[in-house]
Structure formats: C-alpha cells, structure tokens
Design a protein around this motif. Structure first.
Motif, mmCIF file in Angstrom:
data_model
loop_
_atom_site.group_PDB
_atom_site.id
_atom_site.type_symbol
_atom_site.label_atom_id
_atom_site.label_comp_id
_atom_site.label_asym_id
_atom_site.label_seq_id
_atom_site.Cartn_x
_atom_site.Cartn_y
_atom_site.Cartn_z
ATOM 1 N N ASN A 92 -34.406 3.122 0.257
ATOM 2 C CA ASN A 92 -32.970 3.239 0.012
ATOM 3 C C ASN A 92 -32.206 1.972 0.402
ATOM 4 O O ASN A 92 -31.056 1.805 0.013
ATOM 5 C CB ASN A 92 -32.409 4.423 0.804
ATOM 6 C CG ASN A 92 -32.921 5.755 0.270
ATOM 7 O OD1 ASN A 92 -32.850 6.022 -0.929
ATOM 8 N ND2 ASN A 92 -33.463 6.585 1.155
ATOM 9 N N ALA A 94 -31.324 -1.724 0.013
ATOM 10 C CA ALA A 94 -31.409 -2.692 -1.089
ATOM 11 C C ALA A 94 -32.115 -3.982 -0.683
ATOM 12 O O ALA A 94 -32.596 -4.726 -1.543
ATOM 13 C CB ALA A 94 -30.010 -3.021 -1.600
ATOM 14 N N ARG A 100 -37.182 -5.325 -4.859
ATOM 15 C CA ARG A 100 -35.791 -5.207 -4.408
ATOM 16 C C ARG A 100 -34.839 -6.068 -5.240
ATOM 17 O O ARG A 100 -33.701 -5.664 -5.508
ATOM 18 C CB ARG A 100 -35.678 -5.578 -2.931
ATOM 19 C CG ARG A 100 -36.188 -6.973 -2.603
ATOM 20 C CD ARG A 100 -36.290 -7.194 -1.099
ATOM 21 N NE ARG A 100 -36.870 -8.496 -0.794
ATOM 22 C CZ ARG A 100 -38.163 -8.745 -0.768
ATOM 23 N NH1 ARG A 100 -39.022 -7.774 -1.056
ATOM 24 N NH2 ARG A 100 -38.623 -9.952 -0.496
ATOM 25 N N ALA A 103 -34.420 -4.390 -8.681
ATOM 26 C CA ALA A 103 -33.766 -3.082 -8.582
ATOM 27 C C ALA A 103 -32.258 -3.196 -8.445
ATOM 28 O O ALA A 103 -31.528 -2.253 -8.770
ATOM 29 C CB ALA A 103 -34.330 -2.310 -7.391
ATOM 30 N N ALA A 106 -30.613 -0.315 -6.533
ATOM 31 C CA ALA A 106 -31.048 1.054 -6.827
ATOM 32 C C ALA A 106 -32.186 1.460 -5.895
ATOM 33 O O ALA A 106 -32.952 0.618 -5.422
ATOM 34 C CB ALA A 106 -31.499 1.162 -8.285
ATOM 35 N N ALA A 107 -32.301 2.760 -5.640
ATOM 36 C CA ALA A 107 -33.406 3.271 -4.835
ATOM 37 C C ALA A 107 -34.736 2.991 -5.541
ATOM 38 O O ALA A 107 -34.841 3.110 -6.764
ATOM 39 C CB ALA A 107 -33.235 4.763 -4.605
ATOM 40 N N GLN A 108 -35.726 2.624 -4.759
ATOM 41 C CA GLN A 108 -37.039 2.272 -5.306
ATOM 42 C C GLN A 108 -38.088 3.263 -4.799
ATOM 43 O O GLN A 108 -38.179 3.519 -3.606
ATOM 44 C CB GLN A 108 -37.450 0.869 -4.861
ATOM 45 C CG GLN A 108 -36.409 -0.209 -5.120
ATOM 46 C CD GLN A 108 -36.596 -1.388 -4.195
ATOM 47 O OE1 GLN A 108 -37.646 -2.024 -4.175
ATOM 48 N NE2 GLN A 108 -35.579 -1.680 -3.389
ATOM 49 N N PHE A 155 -37.484 2.453 -10.442
ATOM 50 C CA PHE A 155 -36.113 2.296 -9.943
ATOM 51 C C PHE A 155 -35.196 2.292 -11.157
ATOM 52 O O PHE A 155 -35.485 1.670 -12.181
ATOM 53 C CB PHE A 155 -35.941 1.016 -9.115
ATOM 54 C CG PHE A 155 -36.417 -0.247 -9.790
ATOM 55 C CD1 PHE A 155 -35.606 -0.936 -10.674
ATOM 56 C CD2 PHE A 155 -37.678 -0.744 -9.524
ATOM 57 C CE1 PHE A 155 -36.050 -2.101 -11.293
ATOM 58 C CE2 PHE A 155 -38.128 -1.910 -10.138
ATOM 59 C CZ PHE A 155 -37.313 -2.596 -11.026
ATOM 60 N N GLY A 156 -34.103 3.056 -11.070
ATOM 61 C CA GLY A 156 -33.217 3.186 -12.228
ATOM 62 C C GLY A 156 -33.992 3.724 -13.425
ATOM 63 O O GLY A 156 -34.679 4.740 -13.343
ATOM 64 N N ASN A 157 -33.897 3.011 -14.560
ATOM 65 C CA ASN A 157 -34.632 3.387 -15.768
ATOM 66 C C ASN A 157 -35.910 2.588 -15.941
ATOM 67 O O ASN A 157 -36.537 2.629 -17.007
ATOM 68 C CB ASN A 157 -33.738 3.177 -17.008
ATOM 69 C CG ASN A 157 -32.527 4.088 -16.993
ATOM 70 O OD1 ASN A 157 -32.633 5.254 -16.623
ATOM 71 N ND2 ASN A 157 -31.369 3.555 -17.391
#
Length: 229
Positions: A92, A94, A100, A103, A106-108, A155-157
């Motif tokens: 969580n 960044a 990182r 991302a 965004a959460a990874q 992460f994300g899309n």
C-alpha cells in the motif's frame, strides 16, 4: 541471520561429533523418504505499508537421515529436500514494491512462487518405544538455496504472470526448525514417520535494493510424513 548461523554451526558441530563416534558406540544411520504437505506459506513483512495477502499451499519432499544416539532415544536429523512455497503480499506504500514506479501510487499485489534445495540440521529426541509407537520432538535450523523464483503481479489495470525474478530474490533462506510427532514400527527395519513442523524464517526473502521493503520473511507450517528404512 546471526541466530540462524549460530544454530547451523552448533548443529553441524554436534552432528560431526556423532559421525566421529559412530564406530565406538555403534550408532546407526537411518535413511528415509518424506513428503510434507505445507498448509501455510506466509510471507511476513516486518514494516508498515506492506501486508500479507494470502497463504498458498506447498510441499517439501526428499531424503531424511537420522544419526542415532547410543541409546536410540535421539538423533542428529538432517537430509536433502526440495521445498516449494507460494505466498502473496500487498504493497500500500507508494514508495515500496518491485513495480512502485510503474504503479504510480496504486496498490501493488505480488504472488511469489519460490523453490529451494534445503538441508535441515536438527536434534531429535524420542521416547521409549511402546506397542510399536514412540514420540519425538525436534529443534534446529535449516539452510535453503534458491533454485526458482517466479512472480505474478498486478496494480491498477496492469498485471502479468510467471515472471522470472531470481535476480530480485535472495539466494539463501535460513530459519528456525521445530516439530513434534511420532513413529510407528511397520517392520523390523521400517518405521512410519509423522508429525507437525514449523519453519520460521530469519532471512529477508526480497532484496531491499529492488523492493525497498526492509525485511520480508517466510514462515511455514507443514505435516511431516515419511518412511524410514
């Protein structure tokens, strides 16, 4: 890491002494095969901003060797085994994580699939045999050499699977080994071996220069199943 090295040295020296005295005391060396279903594989982060994100099943399999004490109520226990471990982490923060920068805050999520060649080094103490049964307790350490490390991430899309991350995973894993269980005499020279064991990691699984995540250790709970001959 220092604790694991100390345990390794002590167990190795003690085992060497047992080998050296085998001809005097007539101690026997028992060999066997094992398959250990691992029902908990947990990568445990030791700082904020990172969380455990699930535990996967795994397995250990390979050879066992018990160098018996003079009274057969204990042994120096070692062997050679292959270890498979699967576990996940959620980043969580960044500023941490292998991807990182990509991302962008965004959460990874990372799922690591690890494989080691491992040598346990421990002392096993046993009760007297009663109706074919005897009980044992085990304490020591283990040393594992990394032979495989694959990663699924998202992460994300964005996501990808089965990425080779050998260069971004520490090559050695060490930790505390404890266990308890029993043996049952199947035949004159054949014993069924069973129990429960914990492997509590001391070393950092991820490399800080790549992951920037301080320290992540691998803890495992496993059933011990095998046969000695």
């Amino acid at each position: 890491m220092k604790n694991a090295l100390l345990l390794t040295i002590c167990c190795s020296l003690f085992g060497t002494g047992l080998f050296a005295q085998e001809g005097i005391y007539g101690r026997k060396v028992r060999l066997g095969f094992k398959v250990d279903p691992v029902f908990v594989n947990a990568l445990r982060p030791l700082e904020n901003g990172i969380e455990k994100d699930g535990s996967g099943f795994g397995v250990n399999y390979g050879l066992m060797a018990d160098i018996q004490f003079a009274d057969n109520r204990g042994a120096f226990a070692t062997g050679l085994e292959v270890q498979h471990a699967v576990s996940s982490l959620l980043y969580n923060d960044a500023g941490k994580g292998l991807y990182r920068d990509e991302a962008a805050g965004a959460a990874q999520r990372y799922k690591l699939k690890l494989k080691y060649v491992q040598i346990p080094l421990s002392i096993k103490l046993k009760t007297n045999e009663n109706n074919g049964f005897r009980w044992w307790g085990q304490f020591g350490t283990y040393v594992g050499a990394l032979i495989g490390s694959r990663l699924n991430y998202s992460f994300g899309n964005t996501s990808d699977n089965n990425i080779n991350v050998m260069s971004k995973t520490n090559k050695v894993n060490m930790g505390l080994l404890v266990g308890a269980g029993g043996e049952y005499r199947l035949a004159e020279k054949t014993d069924l071996f069973f129990g429960l064991g914990l492997e509590n990691g001391f070393t950092d699984i991820t490399t800080n220069k790549d992951w920037k995540d301080d320290k992540v250790v691998l803890n495992r709970w496993a059933l011990r199943l095998g046969v000695f001959f």
